[in-house]
Design an enzyme around this catalytic site. Structure first.
Site, mmCIF file in Angstrom:
data_model
loop_
_atom_site.group_PDB
_atom_site.id
_atom_site.type_symbol
_atom_site.label_atom_id
_atom_site.label_comp_id
_atom_site.label_asym_id
_atom_site.label_seq_id
_atom_site.Cartn_x
_atom_site.Cartn_y
_atom_site.Cartn_z
ATOM 1 N N GLU A 52 -13.271 45.455 -44.333
ATOM 2 C CA GLU A 52 -12.949 45.058 -42.664
ATOM 3 C C GLU A 52 -13.845 45.965 -42.006
ATOM 4 O OE1 GLU A 52 -11.051 43.460 -40.094
ATOM 5 O OE2 GLU A 52 -9.524 43.378 -41.618
ATOM 6 N N GLU A 109 -14.202 34.782 -38.641
ATOM 7 C CA GLU A 109 -14.907 36.037 -39.019
ATOM 8 C C GLU A 109 -16.139 36.046 -39.534
ATOM 9 O OE1 GLU A 109 -11.785 38.451 -40.675
ATOM 10 O OE2 GLU A 109 -10.282 38.099 -38.980
#
Lengths: 309, 309
Positions: A174, A22
């Site tokens: 997120e 990520e």
């Protein structure tokens, strides 16, 4: 509602690479470390690349999802030769940033994550924490380029499994959609803006500003739904329906399409009205989750300021 | 231009999972194998999951990128204990579908790929092959939901490195954007439509239809551009500029922004006018490619029909 106060936030930890593929968090931390940023106004900064071995090979994890290893049970498990790398790393991070639940823990942890789902910017938190909710309110009031939402995972802190739960106050950020292993400028810039706003809020809070109470909306996790699968092979027999794909946080009503099978049949939502999120998240195939469903709730938050000595 | 003719296409191989985390091809092949489709009209069908070990772990490859292992050099390399899994697998596939360049090779291979780049549907081919170009023309005339484009990699067949080069005629289908490890219904449906149209064209061709000549545009690969990197660590110092991101096949002119550095500086395109593609493709970070650049060319294609016995 009463006014609440907390001690100043003197130690702030910024984490990324908890999932090694990520990329927003990986580069957020690398850039902070290049700048050797250790102090910003009244707060000391620690930046942590949480899972360096997974980052090196651009995978989510080596042996086990690190961001499921911060329950009290894992953090107190004896270490043997068979202990997964990530359980050992979780204990290291708990020693560095915690111990979880103790007076020695850092004041605030923010951990950066990406999703392949079309979720915009979300702050994820566990139990109600007025300070975190004020930071959310501040970020939401300032960022207009993408939707900013709040997700609550209703778990007692001992069972909270993610890295940020080690801090006295904490949230995960997120941001999506972004494919694993890809770094997009637009997503990175939103993350950077959220981080800068968090820093700004901390400075104001520490220097004595008072923040008014308010009511904020949050998505309270209700349940997860798996893909239809072949019972023997486990392979998918249907995919997320085009009408659900990219429509995270759009209310699902009974009868709305959720899956489209390879033979062309539509599977419909047949429960209560709920809000889908993490729709078609890459890393959740192996966890047997096609999407989560949430209830929308309203949280009344009190006014807040720093504790006067 | 002269009329050309070819023998009927009696053997067609459909491949997927050549890269184990590109899900469209993986599920395309699985669905064909579930249906046990071995014959469609005049053509026998072989469906091949090219890299089953990589599919099992949802990675691009195990030891080495399989889709770079089909040069004559790799296909004739002696196998030892140290030979990468994918080189062995390439030789197996060459035995099954080739041998490359021989009369025994299957008539047509189509291999399905995905990209994280916003490329729509692309057919990729090597040397000029009138039959492949007619299939492209047919698909392009029928699919309207996404742009359909043609990419030429100008390599002699002996150096052609990808799986489909084993067939007498061949093309790769590249569809995006789709994150690795994710299966999207919209992308799958476009791939299925392209496959159905290919089947339809083969039936018409085999049964004696004549297809008129035409001129088609193609993007001829010119060169690759890497990300700006830290010379010691190899880490990125800039990302694809928001004005280039998602703008595959939009003409890049001198002075157009291509990268945005973490310190906020814009890097501009300083060469000739060219068309970017595979912009910010996940798998190309390790290959040191931020994007490819192509020239647009026009190919005049002759009319075509099956060879009369």
């Amino acid at each position: 509602m009463e006014h609440v106060s907390f001690p100043p936030l003197s130690r702030f930890a910024i984490c990324g690479g908890t999932h090694g593929n990520e990329m927003t968090g990986v580069y957020m931390v690398r850039e902070l470390q290049k700048k050797k940023l250790e102090k910003a106004g009244s707060v000391s900064i620690t930046s942590v690349l949480s899972n360096p071995r997974a980052v090196d090979v651009c995978k989510r994890y080596i042996d086990k999802d690190l961001n499921r290893c911060f329950t009290n049970a894992f953090l107190s498990a004896p270490i043997t030769d068979l202990t997964p790398y990530e359980v050992k790393r979780a204990q290291e991070l708990n020693a560095q940033l915690g111990p979880k639940g103790s007076e020695d823990a850092v004041d605030l942890i923010c951990d950066f994550h990406n999703t392949t789902a079309n979720m915009g910017l979300c702050l994820i938190f566990y139990t109600i924490d007025w300070l975190t909710l004020h930071i959310y309110k501040y970020i939401k009031s300032k960022i207009t380029s993408v939707p900013v939402r709040l997700i609550q995972l209703d778990l007692p802190i001992s069972e909270a499994y993610s890295l940020e739960s080690v801090g006295k106050h904490s949230f995960a950020i997120e941001i999506g959609p972004q494919p694993c292993g890809v770094l997009r400028a637009d997503i990175f810039n939103i993350a950077k803006e959220a981080l800068d706003l968090t820093m700004e809020w901390i400075q104001k809070f520490n220097s004595g500003s008072s923040f008014e109470g308010d009511a904020v909306e949050a998505y309270n996790m209700a349940k997860s739904v798996d893909y239809p699968r072949d019972p023997t092979t486990g392979e998918l027999t249907a995919v997320i329906h085009p009408q659900l794909q990219d429509n995270d946080f759009k209310l699902l009503q009974p009868g709305d399409p959720v899956f489209l099978s390879f033979s062309g049949e539509t599977v419909k939502h047949d429960g209560e009205e709920l809000y889908p999120f993490f729709v078609n998240e890459c890393a959740y195939y192996e966890k047997k989750i096609a999407f989560h469903l949430a209830r929308k709730i309203t949280l009344a938050i009190p006014s807040i300021s720093v504790t006067r000595d």
